[in-house]
Design a protein around this motif. Structure first.
Motif, PDB file in Angstrom:
ATOM      1  N   ASP A 293      20.459  23.339  96.111  1.00 16.14           N
ATOM      2  CA  ASP A 293      20.887  22.187  96.903  1.00 16.14           C
ATOM      3  C   ASP A 293      19.689  21.347  97.335  1.00 16.14           C
ATOM      4  OD1 ASP A 293      23.205  20.904  98.494  1.00 16.14           O
ATOM      5  OD2 ASP A 293      21.631  21.171  99.995  1.00 16.14           O
ATOM      6  N   ALA A 294      19.813  20.031  97.173  1.00 17.41           N
ATOM      7  CA  ALA A 294      18.697  19.131  97.434  1.00 17.41           C
ATOM      8  C   ALA A 294      18.349  19.028  98.914  1.00 17.41           C
ATOM      9  CB  ALA A 294      19.017  17.736  96.885  1.00 17.41           C
ATOM     10  N   THR A 295      19.287  19.392  99.782  1.00 22.38           N
ATOM     11  CA  THR A 295      19.042  19.275 101.214  1.00 22.38           C
ATOM     12  C   THR A 295      18.643  20.596 101.847  1.00 22.38           C
ATOM     13  OG1 THR A 295      20.641  17.461 101.381  1.00 22.38           O
ATOM     14  CG2 THR A 295      20.055  18.585 103.425  1.00 22.38           C
ATOM     15  N   PHE A 296      19.356  21.665 101.521  1.00 19.42           N
ATOM     16  CA  PHE A 296      19.113  22.940 102.197  1.00 19.42           C
ATOM     17  C   PHE A 296      18.340  23.956 101.347  1.00 19.42           C
ATOM     18  CE2 PHE A 296      22.475  21.060 104.703  1.00 19.42           C
ATOM     19  CZ  PHE A 296      22.049  21.326 106.003  1.00 19.42           C
ATOM     20  N   GLY A 297      18.142  23.678 100.059  1.00 19.75           N
ATOM     21  CA  GLY A 297      17.264  24.505  99.248  1.00 19.75           C
ATOM     22  C   GLY A 297      15.822  24.074  99.456  1.00 19.75           C
ATOM     23  N   ARG A 298      14.897  25.009  99.371  1.00 21.09           N
ATOM     24  CA  ARG A 298      13.498  24.652  99.610  1.00 21.09           C
ATOM     25  C   ARG A 298      12.559  25.548  98.811  1.00 21.09           C
ATOM     26  NH1 ARG A 298      12.031  27.323 105.575  1.00 21.09           N
ATOM     27  NH2 ARG A 298      12.866  29.399 105.139  1.00 21.09           N
TER      28      ARG A 298
END
Length: 366
Positions: A293-298
């Motif tokens: 996920d582009a927002t919550f993956g890191r």
């Protein structure tokens, strides 16, 4: 034959991987005779395993440098630490931000505290690598003096205690409203938002992911020292950011302490109901779609002085450069597919391969 080849490659580069034997369960408080790592709580347990030695994947995996051991220091524990032989005691860097600050002070000779209970003093040469669960953010700079080297892929959700089934899938917008104290109950139950310590990379990443809320007065520990990734701190109806990898590692028994079994505690996903993991403990597996996920993956990082990993620079340190070179078999930043590899161990700790191996530079000045 593949194992022998890996051993040969690692030894040639100064990175050791043991084949078979009993894992060392040494404390995370060694005095290093080579390189010292401090910083992120999210990364500390996996780095402890690969620097102290672990048989978690069936065979002993341990990273050293030219047959010298590495010193990896937890984010929480005794107030002061000593990282190098004969070196000074200084305040333990608690979290990603504090780890990077300590690294900068180690490079420049600036005075460092790290903890109000410990006298401020110079720590020149005492920190070589900072663990960071977040990227450089606004400090990114094409000519930066620090290098953020990708370590592994994680994702961030939240742990909560209480509520009803709707709490498991709170959206980013709902979470922002909760932390602004505009929304005070979900499903008819009062929700109490909490945050880890201000130096936490997980805290900073989570707040950015939910839209940088203006924290309301209901966030009682906004300026406190609550440790991250510890579900045992939650009281009735509490909610706090939590690393998916840390939850998986604890639930699967990869870490020494498991806080996910605290009474009534659950893991919530802010990614459209996409679960953070599949399976049941002790066999949880990261959900690739959640991590992507582009927002919550890191991506997470190991941070070093850039000059020390550049061949030809006066500060170049081949041992350190090999340790953070992902193309070196079984370096700290490698992610091999075999179980008997650093990557195999990282998977046991709930991580996936980073989205890129490209270094990010940061901090035009230190």
């Amino acid at each position: 034959m593949k194992l022998k080849k890996l051993v040969a490659m690692g030894a040639a580069c100064g990175i050791a991987i043991a084949g078979f034997g009993v894992a060392s369960m040494a404390s995370a408080e060694p005095v290093s005779n080579s390189y010292a790592l401090v910083g992120s709580d999210t990364l500390q347990d996996s780095v402890n395993a690969i620097t102290n030695g672990t048989t978690l994947t069936g065979s002993l995996v341990r990273v050293t440098s030219n047959n010298k051991t590495l010193g990896n220091f937890d984010a929480f524990g005794a107030t002061a630490i000593q990282t190098k032989q004969g070196g000074p005691f200084f305040g333990r860097p608690a979290g990603s931000g504090a780890g990077v600050t300590a690294l900068r002070a180690s490079i420049t000779g600036a005075l460092y505290s790290g903890n109000a209970a410990v006298p401020t003093r110079p720590i020149t040469g005492q920190v070589d690598i900072a663990r960071s669960s977040s990227g450089p953010g606004s400090n990114a700079n094409a000519n930066g003096l620090l290098a953020y080297v990708p370590f592994a892929r994680d994702a961030v959700g939240f742990a909560y205690k209480g509520g009803d089934s709707s709490w498991a899938t709170l959206s980013a917008a709902q979470l922002k409203s909760i932390y602004e104290c505009t929304t005070t109950s979900i499903g008819g139950v009062t929700v109490k938002p909490r945050l880890p310590q201000s130096g936490s990379g997980t805290r900073n990443f989570f707040l950015g992911a939910i839209g940088n809320p203006a924290l309301g007065s209901c966030v009682t520990d906004a300026n406190g020292t609550t440790p991250e990734n510890d579900a045992s701190v939650l009281g009735a109806n509490d909610l706090i950011p939590f690393s998916a990898a840390s939850w998986i590692a604890q639930a699967n028994g990869a870490t020494g302490i498991n806080t996910t079994t605290a009474s009534g505690v659950n893991f919530g996903s802010p990614v459209g109901g996409e679960p953070a993991f599949t399976g049941t403990a002790p066999n949880l597996v990261p959900n690739t779609d959640f991590y992507k996920d582009a927002t919550f993956g890191r991506d997470t990082y190991l941070v070093v002085e850039y000059a020390r990993i550049v061949p030809g620079d006066a500060k170049y340190d081949a041992g350190l450069a090999n340790l953070v070179n992902p193309s070196v078999a079984n370096s700290l930043t490698s992610f091999g597919a075999l179980p008997v590899s650093v990557g195999g161990v990282k998977k046991k700790f709930g991580f996936l391969a980073p989205s890129t191996t490209t270094i990010q530079r940061a901090f035009a000045t230190l």
